[in-house]
Write a protein that holds these residues in place. Structure first.
Motif, PDB file in Angstrom:
ATOM      1  N   GLN A 298     -11.392 -84.459 -48.206  1.00 59.98           N
ATOM      2  CA  GLN A 298     -12.181 -85.604 -48.709  1.00 59.98           C
ATOM      3  C   GLN A 298     -11.299 -86.776 -49.129  1.00 59.98           C
ATOM      4  OE1 GLN A 298     -15.152 -85.455 -48.029  1.00 59.98           O
ATOM      5  NE2 GLN A 298     -15.647 -83.292 -48.005  1.00 59.98           N
ATOM      6  N   GLY A 299     -10.000 -86.679 -48.841  1.00 62.95           N
ATOM      7  CA  GLY A 299      -9.095 -87.765 -49.182  1.00 62.95           C
ATOM      8  C   GLY A 299      -8.022 -87.916 -48.114  1.00 62.95           C
ATOM      9  N   VAL A 300      -6.803 -88.196 -48.565  1.00 57.93           N
ATOM     10  CA  VAL A 300      -5.714 -88.517 -47.644  1.00 57.93           C
ATOM     11  C   VAL A 300      -4.618 -87.452 -47.698  1.00 57.93           C
ATOM     12  CG1 VAL A 300      -3.791 -90.120 -47.276  1.00 57.93           C
ATOM     13  CG2 VAL A 300      -6.094 -91.011 -47.680  1.00 57.93           C
ATOM     14  N   LEU A 301      -4.202 -86.988 -46.510  1.00 57.30           N
ATOM     15  CA  LEU A 301      -2.996 -86.168 -46.407  1.00 57.30           C
ATOM     16  C   LEU A 301      -1.902 -87.081 -45.876  1.00 57.30           C
ATOM     17  CD1 LEU A 301      -1.640 -83.335 -46.498  1.00 57.30           C
ATOM     18  CD2 LEU A 301      -2.180 -83.145 -44.065  1.00 57.30           C
ATOM     19  N   PHE A 302      -0.916 -87.387 -46.724  1.00 58.58           N
ATOM     20  CA  PHE A 302       0.133 -88.320 -46.341  1.00 58.58           C
ATOM     21  C   PHE A 302       1.407 -87.556 -46.002  1.00 58.58           C
ATOM     22  CE2 PHE A 302       3.613 -91.321 -47.828  1.00 58.58           C
ATOM     23  CZ  PHE A 302       3.583 -92.109 -46.674  1.00 58.58           C
ATOM     24  N   LEU A 303       1.854 -87.679 -44.758  1.00 51.41           N
ATOM     25  CA  LEU A 303       3.091 -87.019 -44.342  1.00 51.41           C
ATOM     26  C   LEU A 303       4.151 -88.089 -44.123  1.00 51.41           C
ATOM     27  CD1 LEU A 303       1.719 -84.358 -41.813  1.00 51.41           C
ATOM     28  CD2 LEU A 303       1.960 -84.188 -44.295  1.00 51.41           C
ATOM     29  N   ASP A 304       4.983 -88.274 -45.122  1.00 53.60           N
ATOM     30  CA  ASP A 304       6.031 -89.277 -45.033  1.00 53.60           C
ATOM     31  C   ASP A 304       7.182 -88.687 -44.217  1.00 53.60           C
ATOM     32  OD1 ASP A 304       7.282 -91.637 -45.392  1.00 53.60           O
ATOM     33  OD2 ASP A 304       7.868 -91.282 -47.478  1.00 53.60           O
ATOM     34  N   GLU A 305       7.793 -89.491 -43.374  1.00 49.68           N
ATOM     35  CA  GLU A 305       8.853 -89.025 -42.488  1.00 49.68           C
ATOM     36  C   GLU A 305       8.401 -87.793 -41.698  1.00 49.68           C
ATOM     37  OE1 GLU A 305      11.576 -90.512 -41.374  1.00 49.68           O
ATOM     38  OE2 GLU A 305      10.540 -92.080 -42.473  1.00 49.68           O
ATOM     39  N   VAL A 306       7.334 -87.987 -40.974  1.00 48.20           N
ATOM     40  CA  VAL A 306       6.685 -86.874 -40.278  1.00 48.20           C
ATOM     41  C   VAL A 306       7.607 -86.147 -39.284  1.00 48.20           C
ATOM     42  CG1 VAL A 306       5.515 -88.355 -38.572  1.00 48.20           C
ATOM     43  CG2 VAL A 306       4.506 -86.173 -39.183  1.00 48.20           C
ATOM     44  N   PRO A 307       8.597 -86.816 -38.644  1.00 54.04           N
ATOM     45  CA  PRO A 307       9.455 -86.049 -37.731  1.00 54.04           C
ATOM     46  C   PRO A 307      10.291 -84.982 -38.446  1.00 54.04           C
ATOM     47  CG  PRO A 307       9.704 -88.402 -37.332  1.00 54.04           C
ATOM     48  CD  PRO A 307       8.941 -88.252 -38.617  1.00 54.04           C
ATOM     49  N   LEU A 308      10.450 -85.088 -39.762  1.00 55.73           N
ATOM     50  CA  LEU A 308      11.285 -84.124 -40.478  1.00 55.73           C
ATOM     51  C   LEU A 308      10.538 -82.848 -40.877  1.00 55.73           C
ATOM     52  CD1 LEU A 308      13.323 -86.514 -42.841  1.00 55.73           C
ATOM     53  CD2 LEU A 308      13.913 -85.684 -40.558  1.00 55.73           C
ATOM     54  N   PHE A 309       9.210 -82.845 -40.741  1.00 51.92           N
ATOM     55  CA  PHE A 309       8.457 -81.626 -41.055  1.00 51.92           C
ATOM     56  C   PHE A 309       8.761 -80.550 -40.014  1.00 51.92           C
ATOM     57  CE2 PHE A 309       5.339 -82.397 -44.462  1.00 51.92           C
ATOM     58  CZ  PHE A 309       5.606 -83.724 -44.713  1.00 51.92           C
ATOM     59  N   SER A 310       8.709 -79.284 -40.441  1.00 55.40           N
ATOM     60  CA  SER A 310       9.007 -78.204 -39.498  1.00 55.40           C
ATOM     61  C   SER A 310       7.933 -78.181 -38.423  1.00 55.40           C
ATOM     62  CB  SER A 310       9.042 -76.861 -40.214  1.00 55.40           C
ATOM     63  OG  SER A 310       7.727 -76.442 -40.520  1.00 55.40           O
ATOM     64  N   LYS A 311       8.367 -77.787 -37.230  1.00 57.38           N
ATOM     65  CA  LYS A 311       7.438 -77.750 -36.108  1.00 57.38           C
ATOM     66  C   LYS A 311       6.283 -76.798 -36.412  1.00 57.38           C
ATOM     67  CE  LYS A 311       7.476 -77.756 -31.167  1.00 57.38           C
ATOM     68  NZ  LYS A 311       7.759 -76.925 -30.036  1.00 57.38           N
ATOM     69  N   SER A 312       6.614 -75.670 -37.070  1.00 59.50           N
ATOM     70  CA  SER A 312       5.561 -74.679 -37.343  1.00 59.50           C
ATOM     71  C   SER A 312       4.509 -75.246 -38.294  1.00 59.50           C
ATOM     72  CB  SER A 312       6.164 -73.392 -37.895  1.00 59.50           C
ATOM     73  OG  SER A 312       7.128 -73.677 -38.880  1.00 59.50           O
ATOM     74  N   ALA A 313       4.939 -76.067 -39.264  1.00 59.49           N
ATOM     75  CA  ALA A 313       3.955 -76.662 -40.182  1.00 59.49           C
ATOM     76  C   ALA A 313       3.066 -77.651 -39.436  1.00 59.49           C
ATOM     77  CB  ALA A 313       4.662 -77.347 -41.345  1.00 59.49           C
ATOM     78  N   ILE A 314       3.698 -78.521 -38.639  1.00 65.90           N
ATOM     79  CA  ILE A 314       2.932 -79.555 -37.932  1.00 65.90           C
ATOM     80  C   ILE A 314       1.941 -78.937 -36.939  1.00 65.90           C
ATOM     81  CG2 ILE A 314       3.172 -81.437 -36.245  1.00 65.90           C
ATOM     82  CD1 ILE A 314       3.835 -82.284 -39.117  1.00 65.90           C
ATOM     83  N   GLU A 315       2.378 -77.879 -36.256  1.00 67.17           N
ATOM     84  CA  GLU A 315       1.497 -77.254 -35.260  1.00 67.17           C
ATOM     85  C   GLU A 315       0.226 -76.696 -35.904  1.00 67.17           C
ATOM     86  OE1 GLU A 315       1.781 -77.101 -31.774  1.00 67.17           O
ATOM     87  OE2 GLU A 315       3.198 -78.680 -32.327  1.00 67.17           O
ATOM     88  N   THR A 316       0.315 -76.270 -37.174  1.00 67.31           N
ATOM     89  CA  THR A 316      -0.870 -75.707 -37.826  1.00 67.31           C
ATOM     90  C   THR A 316      -1.941 -76.762 -38.073  1.00 67.31           C
ATOM     91  OG1 THR A 316       0.095 -76.078 -40.004  1.00 67.31           O
ATOM     92  CG2 THR A 316       0.387 -73.888 -39.061  1.00 67.31           C
TER      93      THR A 316
END
Ligand code: ZN
Length: 508
Positions: A298-316
């Protein structure tokens, strides 16, 4: 003697009705507990016995058996302390009244017999009300949260001795909390777009994104205020409805994040660090809790510097971006948490953050390209708007320009949302332009003959794919809605085609 007490557990974000049964009989003094219990529930036997002793309640030496049903549900958490204590006290005839058969009990007990607040009260009280339970005894600290639910008696209690007195003297009805919770939206969001100088194009992109519930990525050099802008996005989202506020409160309560035990009336803004684990990101764990993507619902999920997140987290993120919920699978079955967030991603354009300013950036071309491609393609495909933050120009800082307030922007957003409500009211799964599939795009994004020709030209020049072509039409539909224009016009297409910079650059 046998006794039975109503209680409640948690499954996902919903409560689930449970019963605590106790039987005491003559025989070797013994205390046993069954019913598919986690270790935290099993520990209740020690806590409860010590708490009763310290409340000066004498427990006769008997054989006591506790069962929590239904057996096919795993019972977690410490909320069973109180119902276990009450069931024992009834079976030992220390509680003598049968006036509590329609009442439920929730709460943890410490060793001195005082009640401690628990997580998930709102979900459990809602479920008890649905099941027709007349009232519920809750720890005093949880009373504000419990009062959000209408039509069920809430009895706040402090310790075991007080409860025994109230029940045996049959005067707990006098303790029913009558205070009504005022749910007028406070909406005192602490940040406002008025505080952002310049970045006119970026602010406009955010307005379009919120209006059509489009996901957005903001790219640009470090220090251009990407985070500052992202933080203000919830301030232009429509006011929360009561149902939305209740959903957010349930999630925060189960996660143990409810700040003041009251109804949450602000839209969430969650900004997890890129080093976050997958479990904290999507939820789960031994004692299951919602993750960041559900806390952002119901709000905002902010991913700052998104390329640095682990691939496994982003894929979920793939499932929740499509379905608006996340399924958590555990050994004993699976359950769902809501994940209806707007994704706002941000990224620098190179590892040092200064690109395209070549006076400062010394990164190699290869490093820059590798960095930019760090954003996963399947996620980029689910982002409708690619916006750019530009370096702030001197005159934007030096001269006082009148910035629009969040309230002014929000008014346009709300109007555009109303148009969408009307448009999609007969469709079951679609509420916003961003959710339109090919069929809906055909129906709601019709173009005049000239505009169609124009779009054809853009299609060839910009080498659009079918997917990016549909994105462009969805965004153009939202821009037309903001301007309350029934038809998508050329100027809407032009603006929409400007919102795909990064994607064009990386995956041309
Ligand atoms: Zn660089």
């Amino acid at each position: 003697m046998y006794s039975k007490v109503i209680s409640c557990g948690i499954m996902g974000i919903n409560g689930i009705l449970t019963y605590v049964e106790a039987d005491s009989s003559n025989g070797l003094p013994n205390f046993s507990m069954v019913g598919n219990l986690s270790s935290s529930v099993k520990e209740a036997s020690d806590r409860v016995r010590t708490a009763l002793k310290n409340s000066n309640i004498e427990i006769p030496a008997k054989k006591v058996t506790i069962n929590i049903s239904p057996a096919d549900i795993r019972k977690d958490g410490t909320n069973y302390d109180l119902p276990i204590a009450i069931a024992i006290l009834k079976s030992l005839e220390i509680i003598k009244n049968n006036n509590i058969d329609d009442y439920a009990f929730l709460g943890e007990i410490n060793l001195s017999g005082e009640l401690i607040g628990i997580r998930g009260i709102l979900s459990m009280v809602s479920e008890l009300k649905k099941e027709g339970v007349k009232g519920v005894f809750v720890p005093k600290v949880n009373v504000e949260e419990a009062l959000v639910v209408d039509g069920i008696d809430i009895i706040p209690v402090v310790n075991i001795s007080e409860i025994i007195d109230l029940i045996n003297n049959n005067n707990f009805q006098n303790k029913v909390e009558k205070k009504k919770i005022d749910i007028t939206k406070t909406n005192n969001y602490p940040y406002d777009f008025q505080e952002v100088n310049g970045q006119i194009a970026l602010k406009r992109a955010c307005e379009v994104a919120v209006a059509g519930f489009h996901n957005i990525i903001i790219s640009g050099p470090a220090g251009t205020g990407k985070t500052m802008v992202a933080k203000r996005i919830p301030s232009i989202m429509p006011d929360l409805s009561l149902d939305e506020a209740i959903e957010i409160t349930k999630i925060y309560s189960i996660a143990g994040f409810l700040s003041n035990g009251k109804l949450e009336t602000k839209r969430p803004f969650r900004s997890p660090h890129h080093s976050i684990s997958v479990t904290s990101f999507i939820g789960g764990g031994v004692y299951p809790r919602p993750g960041e993507i559900s806390l952002a619902s119901q709000g905002v999920l902010f991913l700052d510097e998104v390329p640095l997140f682990s691939k496994s987290a982003i894929e979920t993120l793939r499932q929740p971006l499509e379905d608006k919920y996340i399924t958590i699978t555990r050994l004993k079955g699976s359950f769902q948490y809501p994940a209806n967030f707007m994704l706002v991603a941000a990224m620098n354009l190179c590892p040092c953050g200064h690109y395209p300013d070549r006076n400062k950036c010394r990164c190699s071309e290869i490093a820059i390209e590798k960095y930019q491609r760090g954003i996963s393609k399947p996620i980029l495909e689910r982002i409708d708007i690619c916006a750019e933050a530009s370096s702030i120009k001197y005159n934007e800082l030096a001269f006082e320009m009148k910035n629009e307030t969040s309230k002014e922007i929000k008014e346009r957003v709300v109007k555009a949302r109303k148009i969408q409500n009307e448009r999609f009211k007969k469709l079951e799964k679609i509420n916003y332009n961003s959710q339109m599939g090919i069929k809906e795009i055909k129906e709601f994004c019709k173009l005049s003959k000239e505009d169609n020709e124009y779009l054809k030209k853009i299609f060839h020049i910009k080498k659009l794919s079918a997917r990016t072509y549909h994105k462009l039409l969805r965004v153009a539909r939202t821009i037309a809605d903001i301007e309350e224009s029934a038809n998508i016009e050329k100027k809407h297409l032009v603006e929409a085609s400007n919102y795909r910079g990064l994607e064009e650059h990386i995956y041309a």
